[in-house]
Structures are given as C-alpha cells and as structure tokens.
Design an enzyme around this catalytic site. Structure first.
Site, PDB file in Angstrom:
ATOM      1  N   ARG A 168      -0.464   3.764   7.367  1.00 19.79           N
ATOM      2  CA  ARG A 168       1.008   3.765   7.450  1.00 19.79           C
ATOM      3  C   ARG A 168       1.471   3.246   8.811  1.00 19.79           C
ATOM      4  NH1 ARG A 168       3.148   9.365   6.798  1.00 19.79           N
ATOM      5  NH2 ARG A 168       1.052  10.152   7.118  1.00 19.79           N
TER       6      ARG A 168
ATOM      7  N   ASP B  24      -3.192  10.672   1.489  1.00 22.13           N
ATOM      8  CA  ASP B  24      -1.798  11.029   1.252  1.00 22.13           C
ATOM      9  C   ASP B  24      -1.510  11.094  -0.248  1.00 22.13           C
ATOM     10  OD1 ASP B  24      -1.199  11.181   3.958  1.00 22.13           O
ATOM     11  OD2 ASP B  24      -0.558   9.085   4.082  1.00 22.13           O
TER      12      ASP B  24
ATOM     13  N   TYR C 208      -9.905   0.197   2.709  1.00 21.05           N
ATOM     14  CA  TYR C 208      -8.706   0.357   1.888  1.00 21.05           C
ATOM     15  C   TYR C 208      -8.196  -1.001   1.408  1.00 21.05           C
ATOM     16  CZ  TYR C 208      -8.289   4.923   4.279  1.00 21.05           C
ATOM     17  OH  TYR C 208      -8.515   6.180   4.793  1.00 21.05           O
TER      18      TYR C 208
ATOM     19  N   ASP D  26       6.067   5.029   4.838  1.00 17.84           N
ATOM     20  CA  ASP D  26       5.656   4.725   3.460  1.00 17.84           C
ATOM     21  C   ASP D  26       6.806   5.072   2.532  1.00 17.84           C
ATOM     22  OD1 ASP D  26       5.638   7.495   3.282  1.00 17.84           O
ATOM     23  OD2 ASP D  26       3.505   7.677   2.815  1.00 17.84           O
TER      24      ASP D  26
END
Length: 246
Positions: free
Chosen positions: A197, A63, A91, A105
């Site tokens: 997310r 993203d 992540y 987000d």
C-alpha cells in the site's frame, strides 16, 4: 510437514498430525482477515479431530482486501512462524493512478484526485527504478503497527496526529506488467515488513500524481507458492468426520 493441495486427495489428517505440527498453505479469500482464516482452521481441527486445545498461527498478515498465500502452522510447528515470516514474499496487483485514499487502498474513500494525462508509459517504467533495492518506507497510518501501545489505525480513525518513523525494506524485483490508465498492473518481490500500500502511494508521488492500491494477491513466500495452496472446502475433505465437542 507441508501438505499442498496436490497431495490432499492422498492424505487424511489425524489429531496427532496437527499436534506434532503441520505447515498448511491456504489461499486467503477476499475480505477475510488473516485471523478469521486462522480461527476457522483452528475450529475445524478441534471439531473434526476432537481436540480441546491446539496451537494454530499464521506467518505474515494479509490485509482483508488482499487475497493469496497464507501459511498456517499448527502444534509444534508454530515455533517456525518467525522463520517463515522472514522469507521473501512475491505479490501481483494493481495501482490506480490519479487518486489517493487515507488508507492507501480501497478500505477508505478517495480523498484527493490528480491529473494523469501527462504520465507516459516510459515514466511509469522508469519510476520502478526508484523503488528497487534497499529503500526507506513509511507504513500506512491505517495499519496494525503499534506506537506508544496503541495501533496506528486507532489514531487514524480518531483523526489524531501521529509521527510514524520510516523503516528500511528491500524490494528485489519490481516490474510493471500492464498499463491501462488509470490502472497499472505490477509484480513485486520484497522483504518482510514491506507495505505494498505504501509502495502504491509513493509510486504515485514519484510520478508527480497520486495512486492507491486497488488489488493485491500474494503469490509466493520463500519457496511456497499459492498454486499449491488450498481453500477451506478442500481442507475439510482431509479431516475426519466432525465430532461434537460438547
């Protein structure tokens, strides 16, 4: 062949290198789309190597508000993109508790707030257990997935109702690394198709509150690590002097 940043000072690419195929590791900047980075790399290769056409693609979208590792393949190695996309990803990031957003987000503004005073560190740690292993997850409505030929974010922006089916994903590792309310820092390793997310949103619900993703960085894909990735400026140094394509 894959060239990490540590090898760049020792190597100069040629047009033939890119045509035969390269696996390039990039650290995607904040607010860039994955496609913008791919387009930039393609343009640099074409203009510096005097190539009219070259296949360039990425192995797994990040993203715009996320940073970190993006694998970019060129030439014949674009055939390996699916292979890389299927590998486990790792992540690090931050959940902000006590508030939700429609996009899950910071792309959209907070729409609801929730109390967080009742949430304990123990509850936060325990909640990770609900999201480890094989889980069913609903993708965010603000995503590029298609339904009936239309991307989900198009439905969302037009305020149209759309039914989104859940998907089975795997989270092999989920650890809270720091709690500084309302922010919770985490590290997670997950399968292809996992939306961090959505994990943030669901994590907030598990705490009987709300949450959204406020930062995200991809650190690893399979055996590839972001520490071995490089930025655009470093990549330019590996290319021949720029040539005019006109």
């Amino acid at each position: 062949m894959t060239y990490p940043m540590s090898d760049l000072s020792q190597h100069k690419f040629t047009a033939e290198d890119f045509k035969e195929g390269q696996v390039l590791l990039f650290d995607k900047p904040l607010e860039w789309t994955s496609f913008q980075l791919v387009n930039k790399v393609r343009w640099l290769i074409r203009s510096h190597c005097n190539i009219k056409k070259i296949k360039v693609g990425h192995a797994g979208t990040l993203d715009p508000l996320a940073t970190g590792l993006l694998i970019i393949c060129t030439g014949k190695f674009t055939k390996r993109i699916e292979e890389f996309m299927g590998q486990e990803k790792r992540y690090t990031g931050t959940f902000s508790l006590g508030a939700t957003t429609p996009s899950y987000d910071l792309e959209t503004a907070v729409d609801k707030t929730y109390p967080i005073d009742q949430i304990t560190d123990t509850q936060i740690e325990k909640a990770t257990e609900d999201f480890t292993g094989d889980i069913d997850q609903y993708p965010p409505v603000f995503s590029a997935l298609k339904k009936d030929g239309k991307r989900l974010y198009e439905y969302a922006r037009n305020q149209e109702e759309v039914e989104i089916p859940s998907r089975r994903v795997n989270i092999s590792y989920f650890k809270i690394t720091k709690v500084a309310m309302p922010e919770v820092e985490f590290e997670v390793a997950c399968s292809k198709g996992t939306y961090i997310r959505s994990l943030a949103h669901d994590f907030g619900k598990a705490l009987q509150s709300g949450a959204h993703l406020s930062s995200l960085r991809r650190t690893k894909i399979g055996t590839f690590e972001v520490e071995n990735a490089f930025d655009i400026e470093a990549f330019i140094q590996t290319l021949p002097p720029k040539k005019d394509l006109s």
